[in-house]
Scaffold this active site. Structure first.
Site, PDB file in Angstrom:
ATOM      1  N   THR A 215       0.725   4.703   6.398  1.00  0.00           N
ATOM      2  CA  THR A 215       0.499   3.448   7.097  1.00  0.00           C
ATOM      3  C   THR A 215       1.816   3.022   7.727  1.00  0.00           C
ATOM      4  O   THR A 215       2.817   2.864   7.028  1.00  0.00           O
ATOM      5  CB  THR A 215       0.004   2.369   6.113  1.00  0.00           C
ATOM      6  OG1 THR A 215      -1.175   2.858   5.472  1.00  0.00           O
ATOM      7  CG2 THR A 215      -0.301   1.068   6.830  1.00  0.00           C
TER       8      THR A 215
ATOM      9  N   ASP B 266       0.432   5.942   0.047  1.00  0.00           N
ATOM     10  CA  ASP B 266       1.086   4.729   0.501  1.00  0.00           C
ATOM     11  C   ASP B 266       1.099   3.712  -0.632  1.00  0.00           C
ATOM     12  O   ASP B 266       0.069   3.454  -1.233  1.00  0.00           O
ATOM     13  CB  ASP B 266       0.334   4.109   1.668  1.00  0.00           C
ATOM     14  CG  ASP B 266       0.349   4.957   2.917  1.00  0.00           C
ATOM     15  OD1 ASP B 266       1.226   5.820   3.019  1.00  0.00           O
ATOM     16  OD2 ASP B 266      -0.506   4.747   3.776  1.00  0.00           O
ATOM     17  N   LEU B 267       2.239   3.131  -0.883  1.00  0.00           N
ATOM     18  CA  LEU B 267       2.316   2.040  -1.847  1.00  0.00           C
ATOM     19  C   LEU B 267       2.239   0.741  -1.058  1.00  0.00           C
ATOM     20  O   LEU B 267       3.195   0.323  -0.411  1.00  0.00           O
ATOM     21  CB  LEU B 267       3.610   2.114  -2.661  1.00  0.00           C
ATOM     22  CG  LEU B 267       3.756   1.062  -3.752  1.00  0.00           C
ATOM     23  CD1 LEU B 267       2.565   1.083  -4.700  1.00  0.00           C
ATOM     24  CD2 LEU B 267       5.038   1.266  -4.520  1.00  0.00           C
TER      25      LEU B 267
END
Length: 70
Positions: free
Chosen positions: A63, A1-2
């Protein structure tokens, strides 16, 4: 996730992207890949440390707030 929680910023301005949500102990076969000295390119290349898990994961994680809409 970034996402902001996965961005580490050092005092020198160096940025590291991380993701510790799935950190776990696993069996792996670490390797140190050293570039060949016969390489005709100028400059010295740093060795690369690689540690791939012995088995693959077939799960989807992420997320919710940072997933792509599609």
């Amino acid at each position: 996730d970034l996402k902001p929680e996965n961005v580490l910023l050092q005092s020198t301005g160096h940025v590291s992207l991380t993701d510790f949500d799935l950190s776990c102990l696993t069996s792996c076969k670490p390797q140190l890949l050293v570039p060949s000295t016969n390489d005709k390119k100028k400059g010295q290349h740093a060795p690369i440390f690689m540690a791939e898990p012995m088995r693959a994961s077939n799960s989807f994680v992420g997320t919710h707030e940072y997933l792509a809409p599609e």
